[in-house]
Design a protein around this motif. Structure first.
Motif, PDB file in Angstrom:
ATOM      1  N   GLU A  23     -63.878 -25.390 -36.336  1.00 26.47           N
ATOM      2  CA  GLU A  23     -64.447 -24.877 -37.584  1.00 26.47           C
ATOM      3  C   GLU A  23     -64.229 -25.845 -38.738  1.00 26.47           C
ATOM      4  O   GLU A  23     -63.322 -26.669 -38.714  1.00 26.47           O
ATOM      5  CB  GLU A  23     -63.848 -23.521 -37.937  1.00 26.47           C
ATOM      6  CG  GLU A  23     -62.364 -23.556 -38.244  1.00 26.47           C
ATOM      7  CD  GLU A  23     -61.797 -22.191 -38.612  1.00 26.47           C
ATOM      8  OE1 GLU A  23     -62.560 -21.311 -39.037  1.00 26.47           O
ATOM      9  OE2 GLU A  23     -60.576 -22.024 -38.476  1.00 26.47           O
ATOM     10  N   ARG A  25     -63.029 -25.831 -42.446  1.00 28.32           N
ATOM     11  CA  ARG A  25     -62.194 -24.894 -43.203  1.00 28.32           C
ATOM     12  C   ARG A  25     -62.269 -25.082 -44.712  1.00 28.32           C
ATOM     13  O   ARG A  25     -61.453 -24.536 -45.426  1.00 28.32           O
ATOM     14  CB  ARG A  25     -60.735 -25.047 -42.765  1.00 28.32           C
ATOM     15  CG  ARG A  25     -60.447 -24.400 -41.454  1.00 28.32           C
ATOM     16  CD  ARG A  25     -59.155 -23.619 -41.507  1.00 28.32           C
ATOM     17  NE  ARG A  25     -58.865 -23.063 -40.206  1.00 28.32           N
ATOM     18  CZ  ARG A  25     -57.763 -23.282 -39.526  1.00 28.32           C
ATOM     19  NH1 ARG A  25     -56.812 -24.043 -40.026  1.00 28.32           N
ATOM     20  NH2 ARG A  25     -57.583 -22.747 -38.344  1.00 28.32           N
ATOM     21  N   CYS A  35     -61.235 -28.521 -38.162  1.00 29.14           N
ATOM     22  CA  CYS A  35     -60.346 -28.157 -37.064  1.00 29.14           C
ATOM     23  C   CYS A  35     -61.117 -28.195 -35.751  1.00 29.14           C
ATOM     24  O   CYS A  35     -62.228 -27.680 -35.666  1.00 29.14           O
ATOM     25  CB  CYS A  35     -59.801 -26.750 -37.272  1.00 29.14           C
ATOM     26  SG  CYS A  35     -58.914 -26.572 -38.818  1.00 29.14           S
TER      27      CYS A  35
END
Length: 93
Positions: A23, A25, A35
């Motif tokens: 993802e 973030r 990430c």
């Protein structure tokens, strides 16, 4: 986080390999935190980050190039043919 470049834009990224899920973030210390579940081994995490950026930003693989930070958590990606303004919009800033 996003700088202008003659070929497009440069995106500063803070990589977090070995995360629970892939993802974006948001911004952390002036960098986009990305990430990925992949471990930082033989460039696998860099490849996963690149693929996540391609998918999340709706780009082609040929438009993204790792400029620096191959073995670091702090990376800089060249996003070709995309202005800083357009890139900010794609990131929802």
């Amino acid at each position: 986080m996003i700088e202008s470049h003659p070929q497009g834009s440069v995106l500063a990224v803070r990589a977090q390999p070995g995360a629970k899920k892939n993802e974006l973030r948001g911004e952390t210390a002036g960098m986009l935190k990305v990430c990925v579940t992949t471990v930082p081994e033989k460039g696998k995490a860099n490849k996963a980050i690149l693929e996540l950026l391609v998918k999340s930003l709706g780009l082609r693989k040929s438009q993204i190039e790792l400029l620096s930070g191959e073995t670091s958590h702090h990376k800089r990606f060249l996003i070709k043919d995309v202005s800083p303004e357009t890139l900010r919009e794609k990131l929802g800033q």
